[in-house]
Design an enzyme around this catalytic site. Structure first.
Site, PDB file in Angstrom:
ATOM      1  N   ASP A 102      50.594  33.740  44.883  1.00  0.00           N
ATOM      2  CA  ASP A 102      49.105  33.577  45.509  1.00  0.00           C
ATOM      3  C   ASP A 102      49.129  33.619  47.378  1.00  0.00           C
ATOM      4  O   ASP A 102      50.719  34.139  47.491  1.00  0.00           O
ATOM      5  CB  ASP A 102      49.121  31.594  46.187  1.00  0.00           C
ATOM      6  N   ASP A 133      49.024  39.649  47.531  1.00  0.00           N
ATOM      7  CA  ASP A 133      47.537  39.970  46.869  1.00  0.00           C
ATOM      8  C   ASP A 133      47.473  39.915  45.535  1.00  0.00           C
ATOM      9  O   ASP A 133      48.382  40.824  44.958  1.00  0.00           O
ATOM     10  CB  ASP A 133      46.849  41.171  47.266  1.00  0.00           C
ATOM     11  N   ASP A 150      43.050  31.668  39.423  1.00  0.00           N
ATOM     12  CA  ASP A 150      42.161  30.242  39.961  1.00  0.00           C
ATOM     13  C   ASP A 150      42.147  30.692  40.998  1.00  0.00           C
ATOM     14  O   ASP A 150      42.754  30.076  42.182  1.00  0.00           O
ATOM     15  CB  ASP A 150      43.533  28.891  39.865  1.00  0.00           C
TER      16      ASP A 150
HETATM   17  N1  AG3 Z   1      38.391  27.231  42.735  1.00  0.00           N
HETATM   18  C1  AG3 Z   1      36.949  27.068  42.167  1.00  0.00           C
HETATM   19  C2  AG3 Z   1      36.080  26.016  42.788  1.00  0.00           C
HETATM   20  C3  AG3 Z   1      35.598  26.843  44.192  1.00  0.00           C
HETATM   21  C4  AG3 Z   1      34.276  25.768  44.718  1.00  0.00           C
HETATM   22  N2  AG3 Z   1      33.571  26.699  45.904  1.00  0.00           N
HETATM   23  C5  AG3 Z   1      32.561  25.491  46.657  1.00  0.00           C
HETATM   24  N3  AG3 Z   1      33.418  24.493  46.814  1.00  0.00           N
HETATM   25  N4  AG3 Z   1      31.944  26.546  47.238  1.00  0.00           N
HETATM   26  C6  AG3 Z   1      39.708  26.338  42.646  1.00  0.00           C
HETATM   27  C7  AG3 Z   1      40.538  26.257  43.158  1.00  0.00           C
HETATM   28  C8  AG3 Z   1      41.083  24.443  42.423  1.00  0.00           C
HETATM   29  N5  AG3 Z   1      42.424  25.003  41.928  1.00  0.00           N
END
Ligand code: AG3
Length: 269
Positions: A102, A133, A150
């Protein structure tokens, strides 16, 4: 009592919050809320990343679909996922090593302290954390059985995880690749970029899950590489009783796409 509101293209989602538990600004603005109906909620740069209520609908589908589509995944990389939800799910498998990459150390630290969905995953001895990155990491890393992305929406720090170069690198570094691919309904521009990039893999497929607190609730994922859905029931034995959402039926059903989405996907093949 207040409302937290996230606006999308011409609509939005309002969630009643009891209080803001924490807020910090570093690489990204991170907020943690206690909501009225959905438990704790993580917001990054104004966008809902998870609520305790529906995060299994997302994390379990992001992780168990690729993990059970591999014959024997031992080495896994999670790119993004600083909240630890995907990591928690990967560790339910018989893995030897999991690297979480991350770019934002703040997210990891705040989530461990104030969100807690990792359920101790960061302390597991199989886990290594790399602050970097994701694309830079892929340039020099070893090969993995499964790579899971993710990410947040592709604005700001995570846009490097959405380009063709990232996909090309990923294709060289794993057997199976899986990424979240945004809302196919209201974020078509992002979804299409990811579909296009997936062509660097010999095969790829789109699947969906319902995640009520994400834009318009219908969320998409792309699995790519050498995946197959043989023996899901047998492989699921090791997970039985440990999931809240995933099972082999929902795995297969997630790949049934409505006509409008099939057209969208086929437009890219
Ligand atoms: N990431 C993807 C979800 C993004 C939601 N987008 C938004 N609310 N505009 C999730 C990360 C969780 N581990």
């Amino acid at each position: 009592m207040d409302w937290f509101v996230e606006y999308y293209n011409g609509c939005g989602l309002a969630i009643k919050v009891r209080r803001k538990i924490y807020e910090a600004s570093g690489v990204q603005k991170v907020e943690v809320y206690e909501t009225e109906s959905f438990g704790k909620m993580l917001v990054i740069d104004g966008k809902v990343q998870l609520t305790e209520f529906d995060e299994p609908f997302y994390h379990e589908m992001l992780v168990h679909v690729p993990m059970l589509s591999h014959p024997n995944p031992k080495k896994v990389a999670v790119i993004g996922g600083g909240d630890g939800g995907a990591l928690r799910e990967v560790l339910k498998h018989d893995v030897v090593k999991v690297i979480l990459v991350d770019i934002d150390r703040n997210v990891i630290e705040l989530c461990r302290k104030y969100v807690g969905i990792d359920e101790g995953a960061f302390d597991d001895e199989r886990v290594e954390i790399v602050i970097s990155d994701g694309k830079e990491f892929l340039r020099n890393c070893e090969k993995f059985d499964v790579i899971i992305v993710d990410s947040t929406d592709p604005v700001g720090v995570s846009d490097t995880l959405f380009d063709r170069e990232f996909f090309k690198l990923a294709a060289k570094k794993c057997d199976i690749f899986c990424c979240q691919s945004q809302s196919p309904l209201i974020q078509k521009e992002y979804f299409r970029i990811l579909l296009e990039n997936s062509k660097v893999f010999e095969s790829w497929r789109v699947y969906t899950s319902c995640v009520p607190t994400y834009p318009l609730a219908l969320w998409s994922f792309i699995i790519a590489g050498k995946f197959d859905f043989d023996m899901l029931e047998e492989k699921f034995e090791r997970l039985k009783g440990k999931t809240r959402h995933y099972n082999p039926d929902i795995h297969r059903a997630a790949f049934a796409l409505p006509e409008w989405l099939k057209k969208e996907v086929e437009g890219c093949t």
